[in-house]
Design an enzyme around this catalytic site. Structure first.
Site, PDB file in Angstrom:
ATOM      1  N   SER A 124       0.828  -1.017  -0.159  1.00 59.74           N
ATOM      2  CA  SER A 124       0.167  -0.170  -0.045  1.00 59.74           C
ATOM      3  C   SER A 124       0.842   1.397  -0.521  1.00 59.74           C
ATOM      4  O   SER A 124       1.381   1.066   0.333  1.00 59.74           O
ATOM      5  CB  SER A 124      -0.645  -0.148   0.662  1.00 59.74           C
ATOM      6  OG  SER A 124       0.037   0.179   2.512  1.00 59.74           O
ATOM      7  N   LYS A 125       0.507   2.467  -0.175  1.00 62.29           N
ATOM      8  CA  LYS A 125       1.101   3.661  -0.541  1.00 62.29           C
ATOM      9  C   LYS A 125       1.122   4.160   1.147  1.00 62.29           C
ATOM     10  O   LYS A 125       2.525   4.799   1.498  1.00 62.29           O
ATOM     11  CB  LYS A 125      -0.254   4.445  -0.924  1.00 62.29           C
ATOM     12  CG  LYS A 125      -0.947   4.549  -2.267  1.00 62.29           C
ATOM     13  CD  LYS A 125      -1.292   5.420  -2.730  1.00 62.29           C
ATOM     14  CE  LYS A 125      -1.517   5.581  -3.833  1.00 62.29           C
ATOM     15  NZ  LYS A 125      -1.627   6.785  -5.063  1.00 62.29           N
ATOM     16  N   ARG A 126       0.867   3.458   1.810  1.00 58.91           N
ATOM     17  CA  ARG A 126       1.271   3.901   3.226  1.00 58.91           C
ATOM     18  C   ARG A 126       2.644   2.824   4.130  1.00 58.91           C
ATOM     19  O   ARG A 126       3.560   3.288   4.511  1.00 58.91           O
ATOM     20  CB  ARG A 126       0.912   3.214   4.582  1.00 58.91           C
ATOM     21  CG  ARG A 126      -0.841   4.482   4.618  1.00 58.91           C
ATOM     22  CD  ARG A 126      -0.268   5.637   5.476  1.00 58.91           C
ATOM     23  NE  ARG A 126      -1.464   6.669   4.669  1.00 58.91           N
ATOM     24  CZ  ARG A 126      -0.888   7.904   4.590  1.00 58.91           C
ATOM     25  NH1 ARG A 126       0.294   8.657   4.639  1.00 58.91           N
ATOM     26  NH2 ARG A 126      -1.197   8.991   3.850  1.00 58.91           N
TER      27      ARG A 126
END
Ligand code: GLU
Length: 518
Positions: free
Chosen positions: A276-278
């Site tokens: 994910s982007k995180r």
């Protein structure tokens, strides 16, 4: 699809934030496919969801593609999205918000042909339905069953429908998903898939409120108008494929329908769940090609700023979910174009490996000439206030290259190749700086000053080692304190490598300084 059509593929990102590396991989595969088939790679910006628009995201996408060297043939000119049709960009504009006048008639055509209907339910009414369903432990779905009890042009009279169409602005056009019909689909990666329409809902296609299409309608209409032959996109769009097939059918465009290829997700390094982007911040590696500064000022790291070479980054990405079927791992962009095939793209998720990304960078760093690396290193040296002759920089690089992953490592690994030590690590001084050093080091210093052999690391090393042994000293005993004088600590490059780079005079000056200060 007729076989004679010229290959046209597109990358169709929504500017909702920085482009994730999964998105870059989708763009890359589209690019490779287009190049291999002598076709066209189009960029189309899908920005009809105004609520998710993020300023700067579109420019970021274009810059990221340019950095990777996978620039579109169509849709971008001079680093900007093309806003009107021209000879080179005949299907413009390429930003969907600038094509808004196109879509309504297609949505209306579907209503006229019985493939869609007007829905007048307000957001409050739908929310009430949802709550009511939830209280019964069910999920509300706007579909073949529920539509019969909702406020739409299928349940209301023609007069009431007309009145609501002209007097209200909250209505939408929804696709009328046929009942109990099998949608038979083919995916170039996943093979044959069948889905029964009873499992699907009636998606909104167009909204009167902002006079904009939703993703589904705009995407199908534009792929048709832009004569796209293959749609290569992320797996997250696979659930939309039955609707897209139905839309092609409803419009009567089946003969020119593109072929579809859905790419598997990129997974976290653990293999558990999608990357994910995180994850970048959490796991300590970039998940974006370039640094991103959000409109709120939050900074997220990127591969470019972390010191990756675009060729290494692209090579690494290409191999996330694909391989050429042989032992090769290092392939340039033109070689990837030759080797690529959708048939070899894997169906399962591709696990992201940050160590492999570094490995690729090391390999590419090693393949570069010392002269090219010197050009990249000079700005780093300047940041540290160092000025050096190009030959000197190249010589330093030749000894340190094998130990570096990034150009910035040249400095962190051996700043002393450019700056004489101004202090000495106390712990190493305590350990290696002995009473009898003075005599030994003075002798070593004189031997170094007298060196007249080949200017090569191995020759210098041979000379020093031979002489130290001859004198009856242990190598370790002399080398550690010698290194301390040259670098300021007992760890670092080999003595001969350091002398080879800094030269006899500088080496002797550093030894003298240590002898005078320690
Ligand atoms: N706009 C969609 C996205 O952001 C494109 C999906 C597609 O390629 O059809 O991923």
């Amino acid at each position: 699809m007729t076989e004679t059509r010229k290959t046209r593929v597109r990358f169709a990102p929504s500017p909702t934030g920085p482009l994730h590396i999964g998105g870059v991989r989708t763009a890359l595969y589209n690019y490779l496919y287009a190049r291999q088939h002598g076709g066209t790679f189009v960029l189309r910006i899908e920005d009809t969801d105004s609520g998710r628009f993020v300023p700067g995201a579109e420019q970021y996408i274009i810059e990221a593609l340019a950095w990777c060297g996978i620039t579109p043939d169509e849709g971008v000119e001079d680093g900007k999205v093309v806003e009107s049709a021209s000879e080179k960009h005949p299907y413009g504009p390429y930003r969907q918000s600038q094509r808004r006048s196109i879509y309504r008639k297609y949505a209306e055509q579907l209503v006229a042909d019985g493939w869609a209907y007007y829905a007048f339910d307000t957001a409050e009414e739908l929310a009430a339905r949802r709550t009511e369903c939830e209280s019964r432990g069910q999920t509300f779905i706007y579909n073949q069953v529920s539509r019969k009890a909702l406020r739409n042009s299928l349940t209301l009279s023609a007069e009431e429908t007309q009145r609501l169409l002209s007097e209200t602005t909250g209505w939408t056009i929804r696709f009328k998903m046929p009942e109990n019909t099998v949608v038979a689909m083919d995916d170039l990666i996943r093979g044959h898939i069948e889905v029964n329409t009873d499992t699907l809902d009636d998606k909104v296609l167009w909204k009167r409120a902002d006079e904009l299409p939703t993703y589904h309608l705009a995407n199908i209409v534009d792929d048709h108008l832009m004569e796209i032959t293959e749609v290569i996109r992320g797996e997250e769009w696979l659930p939309s494929l039955p609707l897209h097939y139905m839309l092609y059918k409803a419009f009567g465009w089946q003969d020119s329908q593109p072929r579809f290829a859905h790419l598997s997700l990129l997974l976290k390094p653990s293999g558990q769940g999608k990357l994910s982007k995180r994850d970048g911040d959490k796991l300590g590696f970039p998940v974006f090609p370039l640094r991103w500064i959000s409109p709120e000022g939050e900074v997220t790291r990127g591969y470019r700023e972390d010191g990756y070479f675009p060729e290494a980054f692209i090579n690494m990405l290409a191999f996330l979910g694909w391989n050429p079927g042989d032992e090769r791992e290092i392939l340039s962009l033109p070689e990837l174009v030759d080797a690529f095939s959708l048939e070899r793209v894997i169906k399962s998720g591709a696990r992201f490996n940050p160590e492999k990304a570094k490995w690729y960078n090391r390999e590419y760093l090693r393949m570069k000439s010392d002269a090219e690396l010197a050009g990249l290193y000079v700005p780093v040296l300047e940041e540290h206030g160092v000025e050096a002759a190009p030959e000197y920089v190249q010589r330093a690089i030749s000894v340190i290259k094998d130990r570096a992953t990034f150009v910035a490592d040249f400095w962190t690994a051996a700043p002393y190749l450019f700056v004489a030590p101004s202090e000495y690590t106390p712990k190493d001084v305590a350990k290696f700086w002995k009473e009898d050093n003075y005599g030994r080091l003075s002798a070593v210093r004189d031997r170094i000053a007298a060196y007249s052999g080949d200017w090569a690391v191995s020759a210098i090393a041979g000379y020093l080692e031979g002489w130290i042994k001859e004198a009856g000293w242990t190598l370790g005993g002399v080398m550690n304190c010698l290194r301390l004088t040259l670098t300021g600590s007992a760890s670092g490059l080999g003595i001969a490598e350091i002398i080879y780079t800094i030269g006899l005079q500088e080496a002797c000056a550093r030894i003298d300084k240590a002898l005078n200060t320690l």
